[in-house]
Design a protein around this motif. Sequence first.
Motif, PDB file in Angstrom:
ATOM      1  N   GLU A   1      67.814  54.779 -13.529  1.00 42.49           N
ATOM      2  CA  GLU A   1      66.797  54.074 -12.739  1.00 42.49           C
ATOM      3  C   GLU A   1      65.395  54.509 -13.147  1.00 42.49           C
ATOM      4  OE1 GLU A   1      68.581  53.175  -8.412  1.00 42.49           O
ATOM      5  OE2 GLU A   1      68.553  55.304  -8.968  1.00 42.49           O
ATOM      6  N   LEU A   2      65.248  55.768 -13.461  1.00 48.13           N
ATOM      7  CA  LEU A   2      63.947  56.278 -13.882  1.00 48.13           C
ATOM      8  C   LEU A   2      63.539  55.662 -15.219  1.00 48.13           C
ATOM      9  CD1 LEU A   2      61.671  58.181 -13.083  1.00 48.13           C
ATOM     10  CD2 LEU A   2      62.869  60.000 -14.277  1.00 48.13           C
ATOM     11  N   ALA A   3      64.492  55.477 -16.104  1.00 48.06           N
ATOM     12  CA  ALA A   3      64.200  54.914 -17.418  1.00 48.06           C
ATOM     13  C   ALA A   3      63.976  53.407 -17.388  1.00 48.06           C
ATOM     14  CB  ALA A   3      65.337  55.240 -18.381  1.00 48.06           C
ATOM     15  N   PHE A   4      64.760  52.687 -16.569  1.00 39.59           N
ATOM     16  CA  PHE A   4      64.744  51.225 -16.614  1.00 39.59           C
ATOM     17  C   PHE A   4      64.298  50.551 -15.327  1.00 39.59           C
ATOM     18  CE2 PHE A   4      67.980  52.611 -19.680  1.00 39.59           C
ATOM     19  CZ  PHE A   4      67.403  52.105 -20.834  1.00 39.59           C
ATOM     20  N   GLY A   5      63.975  51.322 -14.319  1.00 39.11           N
ATOM     21  CA  GLY A   5      63.537  50.748 -13.054  1.00 39.11           C
ATOM     22  C   GLY A   5      64.610  50.833 -11.995  1.00 39.11           C
ATOM     23  N   GLY A   6      64.158  50.951 -10.774  1.00 37.68           N
ATOM     24  CA  GLY A   6      65.069  51.066  -9.641  1.00 37.68           C
ATOM     25  C   GLY A   6      65.898  49.814  -9.438  1.00 37.68           C
ATOM     26  N   ARG A   7      67.107  49.996  -8.947  1.00 38.83           N
ATOM     27  CA  ARG A   7      68.040  48.888  -8.776  1.00 38.83           C
ATOM     28  C   ARG A   7      67.896  48.180  -7.447  1.00 38.83           C
ATOM     29  NH1 ARG A   7      69.957  52.362  -5.837  1.00 38.83           N
ATOM     30  NH2 ARG A   7      71.438  54.001  -5.996  1.00 38.83           N
TER      31      ARG A   7
END
Length: 113
Positions: A14-20
């Motif tokens: 989530e930190l790398a690609f954004g929160g879900r």
Amino acid sequence: MTVKFVPVEVTDVELAFGGRNMATLLPDWSEIPEEFKKGRTKWNKLFSLIFFKGEAPGTLTGVERIDPQKAGRHLRAVMKSWEPKHEHKEAGVAYLMSLWFGDWDPSEEQNSR
């Protein structure tokens, strides 16, 4: 002191690609005070510095009962997410920063150049 919004754990993905799940990471638009929606606070300025330059000038310390590292990961996951609209993201992150961190002096940005 009661804190309505608290940082939640986010995964490295989530930190790398954004929160879900923005519903757990960001206040609803109706819960964000108007001054943050209009982009007129120093916290909105700080959001822009972080979002466009990649880091905050100076050091931010968490307020009582807020872990600054956990809060930082939470906020970065929101900023990297493809949702919601940018205006909601900026207003929500700025508002959360105002709740979770001690005072930030925008003049620090000038000194960091």
